[in-house]
Design a protein around this motif. Sequence first.
Motif, PDB file in Angstrom:
ATOM      1  N   GLY A 220      28.261 104.573  23.373  1.00 51.42           N
ATOM      2  CA  GLY A 220      28.706 104.723  21.993  1.00 51.42           C
ATOM      3  C   GLY A 220      30.205 104.725  21.786  1.00 51.42           C
ATOM      4  O   GLY A 220      30.697 105.230  20.757  1.00 51.42           O
ATOM      5  N   TYR A 221      30.960 104.154  22.730  1.00 50.64           N
ATOM      6  CA  TYR A 221      32.416 104.081  22.548  1.00 50.64           C
ATOM      7  C   TYR A 221      32.779 103.284  21.288  1.00 50.64           C
ATOM      8  O   TYR A 221      33.749 103.617  20.579  1.00 50.64           O
ATOM      9  CB  TYR A 221      33.068 103.404  23.754  1.00 50.64           C
ATOM     10  CG  TYR A 221      33.206 104.262  24.986  1.00 50.64           C
ATOM     11  CD1 TYR A 221      33.150 105.643  24.923  1.00 50.64           C
ATOM     12  CD2 TYR A 221      33.435 103.671  26.230  1.00 50.64           C
ATOM     13  CE1 TYR A 221      33.293 106.425  26.057  1.00 50.64           C
ATOM     14  CE2 TYR A 221      33.583 104.444  27.386  1.00 50.64           C
ATOM     15  CZ  TYR A 221      33.508 105.822  27.288  1.00 50.64           C
ATOM     16  OH  TYR A 221      33.662 106.584  28.412  1.00 50.64           O
ATOM     17  N   GLN A 222      32.028 102.225  21.039  1.00 53.52           N
ATOM     18  CA  GLN A 222      32.360 101.371  19.892  1.00 53.52           C
ATOM     19  C   GLN A 222      32.319 102.167  18.588  1.00 53.52           C
ATOM     20  O   GLN A 222      33.198 102.027  17.734  1.00 53.52           O
ATOM     21  CB  GLN A 222      31.384 100.185  19.823  1.00 53.52           C
ATOM     22  CG  GLN A 222      31.455  99.263  21.042  1.00 53.52           C
ATOM     23  CD  GLN A 222      30.492  99.637  22.154  1.00 53.52           C
ATOM     24  OE1 GLN A 222      30.238 100.823  22.370  1.00 53.52           O
ATOM     25  NE2 GLN A 222      29.967  98.645  22.864  1.00 53.52           N
ATOM     26  N   LYS A 223      31.290 103.003  18.459  1.00 50.69           N
ATOM     27  CA  LYS A 223      31.169 103.824  17.247  1.00 50.69           C
ATOM     28  C   LYS A 223      32.238 104.911  17.231  1.00 50.69           C
ATOM     29  O   LYS A 223      32.859 105.182  16.188  1.00 50.69           O
ATOM     30  CB  LYS A 223      29.774 104.450  17.201  1.00 50.69           C
ATOM     31  CG  LYS A 223      29.512 105.277  15.954  1.00 50.69           C
ATOM     32  CD  LYS A 223      28.086 105.813  15.933  1.00 50.69           C
ATOM     33  CE  LYS A 223      27.818 106.622  14.681  1.00 50.69           C
ATOM     34  NZ  LYS A 223      26.420 107.154  14.651  1.00 50.69           N
ATOM     35  N   GLN A 224      32.471 105.530  18.392  1.00 48.23           N
ATOM     36  CA  GLN A 224      33.444 106.614  18.484  1.00 48.23           C
ATOM     37  C   GLN A 224      34.843 106.162  18.074  1.00 48.23           C
ATOM     38  O   GLN A 224      35.591 106.889  17.421  1.00 48.23           O
ATOM     39  CB  GLN A 224      33.465 107.152  19.913  1.00 48.23           C
ATOM     40  CG  GLN A 224      34.432 108.308  20.130  1.00 48.23           C
ATOM     41  CD  GLN A 224      34.426 108.791  21.588  1.00 48.23           C
ATOM     42  OE1 GLN A 224      33.562 108.417  22.366  1.00 48.23           O
ATOM     43  NE2 GLN A 224      35.393 109.612  21.930  1.00 48.23           N
ATOM     44  N   ALA A 230      33.158  92.378  15.377  1.00 48.05           N
ATOM     45  CA  ALA A 230      33.893  91.365  16.136  1.00 48.05           C
ATOM     46  C   ALA A 230      34.531  91.984  17.382  1.00 48.05           C
ATOM     47  O   ALA A 230      34.540  91.372  18.459  1.00 48.05           O
ATOM     48  CB  ALA A 230      34.964  90.730  15.256  1.00 48.05           C
ATOM     49  N   ASP A 231      35.075  93.205  17.227  1.00 46.77           N
ATOM     50  CA  ASP A 231      35.687  93.888  18.375  1.00 46.77           C
ATOM     51  C   ASP A 231      34.635  94.168  19.454  1.00 46.77           C
ATOM     52  O   ASP A 231      34.885  93.969  20.646  1.00 46.77           O
ATOM     53  CB  ASP A 231      36.318  95.214  17.942  1.00 46.77           C
ATOM     54  CG  ASP A 231      37.562  95.018  17.097  1.00 46.77           C
ATOM     55  OD1 ASP A 231      38.184  93.946  17.207  1.00 46.77           O
ATOM     56  OD2 ASP A 231      37.900  95.941  16.333  1.00 46.77           O
ATOM     57  N   SER A 232      33.462  94.626  19.017  1.00 45.64           N
ATOM     58  CA  SER A 232      32.392  94.942  19.967  1.00 45.64           C
ATOM     59  C   SER A 232      31.933  93.686  20.698  1.00 45.64           C
ATOM     60  O   SER A 232      31.665  93.722  21.908  1.00 45.64           O
ATOM     61  CB  SER A 232      31.214  95.584  19.235  1.00 45.64           C
ATOM     62  OG  SER A 232      31.599  96.818  18.652  1.00 45.64           O
ATOM     63  N   LEU A 233      31.845  92.578  19.964  1.00 47.43           N
ATOM     64  CA  LEU A 233      31.453  91.315  20.593  1.00 47.43           C
ATOM     65  C   LEU A 233      32.501  90.866  21.610  1.00 47.43           C
ATOM     66  O   LEU A 233      32.163  90.364  22.692  1.00 47.43           O
ATOM     67  CB  LEU A 233      31.265  90.241  19.515  1.00 47.43           C
ATOM     68  CG  LEU A 233      30.812  88.855  20.009  1.00 47.43           C
ATOM     69  CD1 LEU A 233      29.456  88.951  20.705  1.00 47.43           C
ATOM     70  CD2 LEU A 233      30.740  87.871  18.836  1.00 47.43           C
ATOM     71  N   GLN A 234      33.769  91.097  21.295  1.00 46.59           N
ATOM     72  CA  GLN A 234      34.844  90.712  22.212  1.00 46.59           C
ATOM     73  C   GLN A 234      34.799  91.543  23.493  1.00 46.59           C
ATOM     74  O   GLN A 234      35.059  91.029  24.584  1.00 46.59           O
ATOM     75  CB  GLN A 234      36.206  90.876  21.530  1.00 46.59           C
ATOM     76  CG  GLN A 234      37.370  90.310  22.338  1.00 46.59           C
ATOM     77  CD  GLN A 234      37.237  88.811  22.544  1.00 46.59           C
ATOM     78  OE1 GLN A 234      36.980  88.068  21.588  1.00 46.59           O
ATOM     79  NE2 GLN A 234      37.397  88.362  23.788  1.00 46.59           N
ATOM     80  N   VAL A 235      34.471  92.823  23.354  1.00 45.30           N
ATOM     81  CA  VAL A 235      34.332  93.681  24.536  1.00 45.30           C
ATOM     82  C   VAL A 235      33.297  93.097  25.483  1.00 45.30           C
ATOM     83  O   VAL A 235      33.514  93.032  26.704  1.00 45.30           O
ATOM     84  CB  VAL A 235      33.930  95.118  24.116  1.00 45.30           C
ATOM     85  CG1 VAL A 235      33.430  95.920  25.323  1.00 45.30           C
ATOM     86  CG2 VAL A 235      35.102  95.836  23.476  1.00 45.30           C
ATOM     87  N   TRP A 236      32.165  92.667  24.939  1.00 43.67           N
ATOM     88  CA  TRP A 236      31.099  92.114  25.781  1.00 43.67           C
ATOM     89  C   TRP A 236      31.517  90.770  26.400  1.00 43.67           C
ATOM     90  O   TRP A 236      31.250  90.501  27.569  1.00 43.67           O
ATOM     91  CB  TRP A 236      29.824  91.952  24.966  1.00 43.67           C
ATOM     92  CG  TRP A 236      28.653  91.482  25.779  1.00 43.67           C
ATOM     93  CD1 TRP A 236      27.992  90.301  25.657  1.00 43.67           C
ATOM     94  CD2 TRP A 236      28.010  92.193  26.842  1.00 43.67           C
ATOM     95  NE1 TRP A 236      26.986  90.221  26.579  1.00 43.67           N
ATOM     96  CE2 TRP A 236      26.965  91.372  27.326  1.00 43.67           C
ATOM     97  CE3 TRP A 236      28.207  93.434  27.433  1.00 43.67           C
ATOM     98  CZ2 TRP A 236      26.124  91.755  28.369  1.00 43.67           C
ATOM     99  CZ3 TRP A 236      27.372  93.825  28.475  1.00 43.67           C
ATOM    100  CH2 TRP A 236      26.353  92.986  28.936  1.00 43.67           C
ATOM    101  N   LYS A 237      32.205  89.938  25.616  1.00 38.49           N
ATOM    102  CA  LYS A 237      32.682  88.655  26.139  1.00 38.49           C
ATOM    103  C   LYS A 237      33.679  88.877  27.273  1.00 38.49           C
ATOM    104  O   LYS A 237      33.645  88.197  28.308  1.00 38.49           O
ATOM    105  CB  LYS A 237      33.334  87.839  25.022  1.00 38.49           C
ATOM    106  CG  LYS A 237      32.358  87.227  24.039  1.00 38.49           C
ATOM    107  CD  LYS A 237      33.098  86.405  22.988  1.00 38.49           C
ATOM    108  CE  LYS A 237      32.129  85.739  22.012  1.00 38.49           C
ATOM    109  NZ  LYS A 237      32.866  84.956  20.977  1.00 38.49           N
TER     110      LYS A 237
END
Length: 598
Positions: A220-224, A230-237
């Motif tokens: 849950g870092y993305q929510k925190q 878009a940021d979350s998708l970039q983290v995964w990429k």
Amino acid sequence: MNIFAEEEGEYFTWFNLNRGMHKFHLNKGFNTIRLPYNIKNPKRWEPNGRGKPTVYATKISLYKKGGRIIRDINVTYGLRDIELIQEKDEKGKSFYFKVNGNPLYIKGTNWIPADSFSPRITKEKYQKLIKAAKEANMNMIRIWGGGIYEDEEFYKACDENGILVWQDFMFAGSFYPADNEFLENVKEEVKDQVKRLQNHPSIALWCGNNEIDEAIVNWGYQKQFNYSKADSLQVWKDYKKLFHEVIPNTLKENLTSDKNKYWPSSPSIGWGHKESLTEGDSHYWGVWWGEQPFEMYNEKVGRFMSEYGFQGMPTLSTTKSMFSGVADLDLQNLTIKAHEKHARGWEIINKYMERDYPIPTGFVKYNYVSQLLQAKGMQIAIEAHRRAKPYNMGTLYWQLNDCWPVVSWSSIDYLGNWKAFHYQAKRSFEPILISVAENSKAYEIYLINDVLKEIKADIKFELIDFAGKQLWKSNINKELKADVSEKILSINKADLVKFDVSKSVLKISSDSEDVKLEKLFFPVRPKDLKLSKPNITIKKISPTEIEISTDVLAKDVYLIGDTHFSDNFFDLLPGASKRIILSKSLDKVEVMSLFDTF
């Protein structure tokens, strides 16, 4: 072999291994050459428990025509094949190591840096810790990705002691960028470590990171931190680019053998997802972090358990080292409290202790029981994993060692003392093991064989009261195939109901030529045992050997003294005795047992 020649011409190499000389032509600059040589009667490097870890040392000398030595190279290596086998089956996908053609059940632990200040880690400390792993029947250590790339002495000790190494790259529990500058830096890091380490026969696996896949999916870092979609998708990429492209591709370019395997992230699937128990490796923290009972370990068994654990206090001598002056051994002492860095650590330990043990008031007794508690929980986990072989093919507990004097998950404390857990790990990792699984109606008895040969055993089953009287008995003759786990007997609880199981123990033993074992299983929780005070006798056999005996059952015998005991925290029946080797002589050995905590 890569060689830089300052000028073009004829060169020679000489091998000390077979006294062979080779002649070849080098161009000016970098040259890659292949040099054949022979090893007479080669012997394979085998992991602990499977044979001798044979290591070869070769000196290669480079000459310029005319006799001038340009360079001497010393290389150590072992001859072995290691493969990571992942094949689909009816339950998911296998995850196991095959070493020299044979499947190997992995028994071991996780490693963190052995000191908070790495320059203080001596060669002697590395050797002592790795030898302790070997003595506890282990065959693998996982180097945690949140630590450091270890000194050469670590890998040398693993080579010499037959301990395989699961090598994480140093990325753990965070999000990493994938810009060109960072990726080039990572490439150089991977190249450097692969070139430094790949000749060590102990290296079994290269792993991209510790818990980053899980961190992205579960934590849950993305929510925190209010990440946008878009940021979350970039983290995964970025994650996929770094750990599924750059690191494995750099490995392929620099490994001289394709047998060393790459695994992107440990665990492969996060805790709580059902697939985490049917494929890949698993970090199971439902016990401790999730505060589920120890018995949950019997249900949560994956294909390869690469992390799980429970805390226990360090030994008394290490606890005293927390103080700069006189040690105040009190649970309320702020110094002792500060050496537990988990926010709810003391609360969790107490919660579990209430379930299984009487909670002592004195510090020494509390220290002792906390160690018993940790050992009990880890015994349940390890033996549940081993019983599930071949569905489960590996168990690596968290963790072997500490980086400072601390209440932690380790089995060996900062000063190198074995906690109760390490003694139990040695027993639970025995190559041939008797293990008991309890359900609502029966005690299921398993015989686990990690040896590559069939065994024959005459196994006796006895219910014995704490004074030594036999209440019930049975026996079987068993032939067990090589390298298997098998349920050999089911004892119906109704058969024992007429006896007071709170005052008796199930003894399972074999004194056959192939198998000499003894297992004591208590049908009730330690706090529910009706113990009598044992009269424990310590007889001195020699300056470094003692013999322990007792008049009634002595539960969890704890020998206390400034020495290493070859065995400790063990159960002892009346009429039996146990000989213990001391690392150095003592004028006096103190002793206590679980009865003293009631």
